[in-house]
Scaffold this motif. Structure first.
Motif, mmCIF file in Angstrom:
data_model
loop_
_atom_site.group_PDB
_atom_site.id
_atom_site.type_symbol
_atom_site.label_atom_id
_atom_site.label_comp_id
_atom_site.label_asym_id
_atom_site.label_seq_id
_atom_site.Cartn_x
_atom_site.Cartn_y
_atom_site.Cartn_z
ATOM 1 N N LEU A 54 -1.668 4.344 -0.339
ATOM 2 C CA LEU A 54 -2.140 3.012 -0.719
ATOM 3 C C LEU A 54 -2.966 2.391 0.403
ATOM 4 O O LEU A 54 -3.993 1.750 0.144
ATOM 5 N N VAL A 55 -2.530 2.573 1.643
ATOM 6 C CA VAL A 55 -3.317 2.055 2.771
ATOM 7 C C VAL A 55 -4.653 2.787 2.875
ATOM 8 O O VAL A 55 -5.698 2.185 3.156
ATOM 9 N N ALA A 56 -4.641 4.112 2.647
ATOM 10 C CA ALA A 56 -5.875 4.884 2.747
ATOM 11 C C ALA A 56 -6.894 4.465 1.700
ATOM 12 O O ALA A 56 -8.113 4.473 1.963
ATOM 13 N N THR A 57 -6.440 4.092 0.493
ATOM 14 C CA THR A 57 -7.387 3.677 -0.539
ATOM 15 C C THR A 57 -8.092 2.373 -0.200
ATOM 16 O O THR A 57 -9.141 2.070 -0.795
ATOM 17 N N PRO A 61 -14.495 2.497 -1.355
ATOM 18 C CA PRO A 61 -15.283 1.379 -1.926
ATOM 19 C C PRO A 61 -14.590 0.773 -3.138
ATOM 20 O O PRO A 61 -14.342 1.452 -4.132
ATOM 21 N N TRP A 62 -14.266 -0.508 -3.021
ATOM 22 C CA TRP A 62 -13.625 -1.239 -4.109
ATOM 23 C C TRP A 62 -14.649 -2.008 -4.943
ATOM 24 O O TRP A 62 -14.484 -2.111 -6.152
ATOM 25 N N PHE A 168 -8.398 4.153 -7.656
ATOM 26 C CA PHE A 168 -7.498 4.989 -6.861
ATOM 27 C C PHE A 168 -6.376 4.151 -6.246
ATOM 28 O O PHE A 168 -5.229 4.594 -6.143
ATOM 29 N N ALA A 169 -6.716 2.923 -5.826
ATOM 30 C CA ALA A 169 -5.686 2.034 -5.282
ATOM 31 C C ALA A 169 -4.654 1.665 -6.337
ATOM 32 O O ALA A 169 -3.448 1.617 -6.061
ATOM 33 N N LEU A 170 -5.105 1.413 -7.563
ATOM 34 C CA LEU A 170 -4.170 1.102 -8.642
ATOM 35 C C LEU A 170 -3.262 2.293 -8.931
ATOM 36 O O LEU A 170 -2.048 2.133 -9.145
ATOM 37 N N GLY A 171 -3.815 3.490 -8.912
ATOM 38 C CA GLY A 171 -2.991 4.680 -9.117
ATOM 39 C C GLY A 171 -1.972 4.878 -8.008
ATOM 40 O O GLY A 171 -0.819 5.256 -8.262
ATOM 41 N N ALA A 172 -2.370 4.609 -6.761
ATOM 42 C CA ALA A 172 -1.430 4.738 -5.641
ATOM 43 C C ALA A 172 -0.299 3.721 -5.748
ATOM 44 O O ALA A 172 0.862 4.025 -5.441
#
Length: 252
Positions: A54-57, A61-62, A168-172
Motif C-alpha cells: 500500500l505504501v509502494a502504490t 501515478p494516481w 493498484f492502491a485500492l487493490g492493495a
C-alpha cells in the motif's frame, strides 16, 4: 568577549562521532526489524506485505494533470497544453495522509508483535487490521469519486484525471483487509499481560468438580406398603450346611 573558534580537528571528530552513533542506531534498528519479521507467523507476514504494498502504490501515478494556457504572440493567440502525472505524494491531502497512517499503524503493530510485546486490542489484531484495510479502501474509493477540483484563470485552465496507480492502491487496501480477516480466523495467541493466567497450565480440579462416591449400601431402600423391610446384603452370604438336619418327632 568574542568566542574562541574551536579547532577544526575537534569539530571533525565530533561530526565523526555523531555519524558513527547514527550509523550504529540505524544498524540496531535494522537488526530489530529483521528479528521481529522472522518471529511473525505467515498470516502476520502477509499483512505486513500488504501494508508495504500500500505504501509502494503511493509512488505510482494516481492523477493526471493537464494544463491548457492561452499564449499571446503579438496580435495572434494560440493554445498550449501540457500533461503531467501526479503521485499520492505530489497531490497530498487528507485521503493520502490517512492511507499512509493506516499502513504505518499496521506495520508498527506487527513490529511490536514480532518483538513479543504484550498488549490487547479490541477484537484482536486481525479485526483491527481488517478495519484498517476497510477504512483505507473507503478513502481511496472516495478519492475515485472526488477528484481534485479544476483550476481556471483568465489565461490558464488546469484539469485533473485518474491514472492506473490509484486502482493498484485500492487493490492493495482491499488485500490488506482480507489479510486481517485471515489473521482473525487463524486465532493466534497473544503474549499474556503480567496479570493474565498462563494458558499453557491447567489448574487442578476444584472441590465443586470432584465427584463424591457414596456407598450404595448406605442408600435407603424403598419398601412397598404391606411388605416387611429386608436388610441389604453387604457381602457374600455364608454357606449353608446341608449335611445335618435336626427333626423333632412327636410322641404318640
Amino acid at each position: 568577549m568574542p568566542r574562541t573558534p574551536e579547532p577544526r580537528g575537534d569539530t571533525a571528530a565530533r561530526a565523526g562521532e555523531a555519524a558513527e552513533r547514527a550509523g550504529s542506531a540505524a544498524r540496531g534498528l535494522a537488526t530489530r526489524i529483521a528479528r521481529s519479521f522472522r518471529n511473525l507467523e505467515s498470516s502476520q507476514r502477509l499483512s505486513g506485505y500488504a501494508s508495504l504494498g500500500l505504501v509502494a502504490t503511493m509512488f505510482l501515478p494516481w492523477y493526471s494533470k493537464s494544463v491548457t494556457a492561452i499564449v499571446t504572440r503579438g496580435q495572434n493567440q494560440s493554445l498550449a497544453s501540457r500533461s503531467d502525472s501526479l503521485s499520492a505524494w505530489t497531490a497530498f491531502s487528507f485521503v493520502e495522509a490517512a492511507t499512509l497512517l493506516v499502513a504505518a499503524g499496521v506495520l508498527l503493530l506487527l513490529f511490536r508483535r514480532g518483538e513479543g510485546r504484550a498488549f490487547h486490542l479490541p477484537g484482536g489484531d486481525g479485526s483491527v487490521i481488517a478495519v484498517a484495510g476497510g477504512w483505507a479502501s473507503f478513502l481511496i474509493f472516495y478519492r475515485l469519486l472526488d477528484q481534485p477540483d479544476a483550476e481556471t484563470t483568465r489565461t490558464l485552465t488546469t484539469n485533473y484525471g485518474l491514472r492506473w496507480g490509484i486502482f493498484f492502491a485500492l487493490g492493495a487496501a482491499l488485500f490488506l483487509a482480507s489479510t486481517g480477516v485471515r489473521l482473525r480466523a487463524a486465532r493466534l495467541s497473544e503474549p499474556p499481560l503480567p496479570g493474565d493466567p498462563d494458558p499453557t497450565t491447567h489448574p487442578g480440579p476444584t472441590p465443586k468438580d470432584e465427584v463424591t462416591r457414596v456407598d450404595s449400601s448406605l442408600q435407603p431402600t424403598r419398601v412397598e406398603r404391606g411388605e416387611r423391610p429386608r436388610a441389604r446384603a453387604t457381602g457374600n452370604p455364608p454357606p449353608v450346611d446341608g449335611g445335618t438336619q435336626l427333626s423333632f418327632d412327636e410322641d404318640e
